[in-house]
Enzyme design. Structure first.
Site, mmCIF file in Angstrom:
data_model
loop_
_atom_site.group_PDB
_atom_site.id
_atom_site.type_symbol
_atom_site.label_atom_id
_atom_site.label_comp_id
_atom_site.label_asym_id
_atom_site.label_seq_id
_atom_site.Cartn_x
_atom_site.Cartn_y
_atom_site.Cartn_z
ATOM 1 C CB SER A 204 -18.706 -43.796 19.116
ATOM 2 O OG SER A 204 -17.909 -44.354 20.101
ATOM 3 C CG ASP A 421 -21.448 -51.074 20.753
ATOM 4 O OD1 ASP A 421 -20.264 -51.275 21.092
ATOM 5 O OD2 ASP A 421 -21.859 -49.964 20.382
ATOM 6 C CG HIS A 461 -18.665 -49.036 18.871
ATOM 7 N ND1 HIS A 461 -19.638 -48.551 19.708
ATOM 8 C CD2 HIS A 461 -17.761 -48.036 18.742
ATOM 9 C CE1 HIS A 461 -19.330 -47.319 20.074
ATOM 10 N NE2 HIS A 461 -18.202 -46.977 19.492
#
Ligand SMILES: *[C@@H]1O[C@H](CO)[C@@H](O)[C@H](O)[C@H]1NC(C)=O
Ligand SMILES: *[C@@H]1O[C@H](CO)[C@@H](O)[C@H](O)[C@H]1NC(C)=O
Ligand SMILES: *[C@@H]1O[C@H](CO)[C@@H](O)[C@H](O)[C@H]1NC(C)=O
Ligand SMILES: *[C@@H]1O[C@H](CO)[C@@H](O)[C@H](O)[C@H]1NC(C)=O
Length: 550
Positions: A204, A421, A461
């Site tokens: 991320s 995601d 994610h």
């Protein structure tokens, strides 16, 4: 909305974690000399600009879940952070300027020398400020000296950036550099040996940090693992603002409830799940999926509503078409790719648990305008987005396609992205890869020498999802398997990177595992772009041999 967060953030944002149980299991057979040398660092380890805050021996079994030194908003990062080896812990305060400092945790395992003398630095998430403790315990279990920093400020919010450019600089990249430097010095002093190879892993914002290192500091790390990267950072933020305004704001005509998102997800699966030959709730290539949301449209003349017919309004359908289409700016220029179809459930979870576009709000308030009262609802617009784009402090956008220095240094970069995601669309990772390829004039077979991108179907994610998502990557340890380590049949993508760097054995596939809804084990080998995972036409789809990369 919340785009840039690791799943971490989702959980913490809504929980107040108790701060009690900092439990130690009974001490294991410890090497007394190692313990003594560890504690001695408190006095003897004195690099420039650095103060040792803690030097302590932690026995195998130490459990950092709910550890008292973790800021409450960072609580998630302690979950599953269980030490699998005896280790020396250093907590240090590194001064980076007269107005900024970085706190770093350095975990030095007793097994380091026999495990290859490796060092790894870990990344952060969102706009935080949270040390990924579970990444530290994971990497130290594999023998790495593991370093994590608070990225220049504590906690989840971006408030610390207000009128403090040096703190923004730490966040954009500097924390990693100073943390790694001090961590390597600590290793040298504790073990009295020079460290071997240096690695990085993060997801991320941590993925963006990894790409920043690959682009601007390619000589420092032998191997970089950058997952679900939040690069093209400013457009990512802008896209988050647009999406929230369209479908996430309860006051917007296009707003969708959780029940409605479930319906949209079902539509996506009914139209796209069989494209890859197997109806298993996993889209092997969401880019082929072009759902027709009008299928869900209410018949206005007949007076249909969600309540009467579980259908959606024209405004909601239009909003969905925008969210699942690319974002263009006011002058018609392309800004950011579309959301992944198939990621609806996580997408909705993100919007709801974050209670709004917190990252966008913090970035605008504390970095762009320096105005703590800026109000999203009354002030956000695509025109305003131009103001956000105009300020790229310390190159945080991380969109430089020139990786020639990384290539020349013979260092290696692996990126991967979950194709389900719901926070950062995987389409952005394809875009970056292709951008690098075009810009450098290198076809994939040449990029393969130093840059490989893996598409992880059915992964959300950083982790989670309906597919074989557990690959032993950043942000995964502790959440998937109680032991915090991958199942023995597979060492994980981090060790794949190590094999590439140290033995020249480059990964062709990344093996993922997970436990499906009915308790069945799913194992799949995820392909290296531009190859695609393709069903061979027969055989149990939960077995890796039923798929090939073509
Ligand atoms: C670690 O501590 C947490 C919170 O106290 C607890 O729920 C968890 O079971 C512990 N894990 C282990 C492996 O001891
Ligand atoms: C770290 O050092 C800075 C000075 O650079 C100081 O202001 C700050 O209070 C210190 N933080 C801790 C936790 O010791
Ligand atoms: C925007 O306004 C709606 C009410 O119309 C409110 O529910 C929402 O929380 C507001 N969002 C933000 C980010 O202020
Ligand atoms: C806000 O502060 C930053 C430095 O932290 C500066 O670059 C920026 O120009 C300021 N914005 C405005 C609108 O003054």
């Amino acid at each position: 909305m919340k785009s840039i967060f690791s799943k971490a953030g989702v959980v913490i944002a809504s929980l107040v974690l108790p701060l009690a149980s900092y439990a130690l299991s009974p001490p294991s057979q410890a090497d007394h000399d190692f313990q003594r040398r560890c504690i001695l660092l408190r006095r003897t380890f004195r690099p420039d600009h650095t103060k040792v805050l803690v030097a302590e021996f932690l026995p195998k079994g130490t459990n950092w879940t709910n550890a008292p030194f973790v800021p409450p908003s960072c609580g998630f990062y302690g979950s599953g952070a269980i030490f699998q080896v005896d280790a020396c812990r250093l907590r240090v305060n590194i001064t980076t300027s007269s107005t900024s400092n970085v706190i770093a945790e350095i975990i030095l395992p007793a097994t380091w020398e026999k495990d290859g003398k490796r060092v790894i630095t870990t990344g952060n998430g969102g706009l935080n400020g949270c040390i990924a403790l579970n990444d530290l315990t994971y990497a130290s279990a594999l023998g790495f000296v593991a370093i994590g920093t608070n990225n220049g400020h504590d906690g989840f919010s971006g408030e610390a950036f207000l009128n403090r450019p040096e703190v923004i600089k730490d966040f954009a990249y500097r924390s990693l550099l100073v943390g790694t430097d001090i961590g390597k010095q600590a290793a040298k002093q504790l073990y009295e040996k020079s460290p071997g190879k240096t690695y990085y892993m993060g997801c991320s914002t941590g993925g963006r940090q990894g790409l920043k290192l690959a682009q601007d500091f390619p000589e420092l790390f032998d191997g970089i693992l950058a997952a679900a990267p939040a690069n093209d950072f400013l457009d990512l933020i802008i896209n988050g603002g647009q999406i929230y305004a369209l479908v996430g704001n309860p006051g917007a005509a296009g707003y969708l409830t959780t029940e409605q998102w479930v319906k949209v997800h079902q539509l996506v699966l009914s139209e796209c799940d069989r494209i890859d030959g197997v109806a298993d709730g996993i889209l092997e290539d969401p880019r082929k999926c072009r759902p027709r949301f009008e299928t869900l449209l209410c018949d206005r003349e007949a007076g249909q509503t969600w309540e009467s017919h579980k259908c959606l309004t024209s405004v909601q359908i239009e909003a969905l078409n925008q969210v699942f289409g690319p974002l263009y700016g006011v002058k018609g220029e392309f800004l950011y790719p579309r959301m992944n179809p198939g990621a609806e459930i996580e997408f909705d979870l993100g919007i709801r648990l974050f209670g709004g576009p917190n990252i966008i709000i913090d970035w605008v308030r504390y970095v762009v305008l320096n105005d703590t009262r800026w109000d999203f609802n009354s002030s956000w617009s695509l025109e305003f987005a131009e103001t956000v784009r105009a300020l790229d402090p310390f190159g945080i956008s991380t969109w430089n396609p020139d990786l020639s220095h990384l290539r020349n240094a013979k260092h290696k970069l692996i990126t991967y992205h979950g194709l389900a995601d719901g926070f950062i669309t995987s389409e952005n990772s394809y875009l970056y890869y292709d951008y690098v390829s075009r810009s450098m004039g290198l076809p994939s077979r040449k990029l393969d020498d130093f840059y490989r991108f893996f598409t992880i179907s059915g992964m959300g994610h950083c982790g989670g999802g309906d597919g074989a998502w557990y690959i032993g990557g950043a942000g995964q340890p502790g959440t998937a398997f109680p032991s915090g380590l991958p199942p023995s049949e597979h060492c994980g993508v981090l060790m794949d990177l190590v094999k590439w760097v140290e033995k020249g054995i480059a990964p062709e596939r990344v093996r993922g595992t997970s436990i499906g809804r009915e308790g069945e084990q799913i194992v799949r080998d995820h392909c290296k772009y531009p190859l695609k995972s393709t069903y061979v036409g027969s055989g149990n789809p939960n077995r890796p041999e039923s798929w090939k990369c073509v």
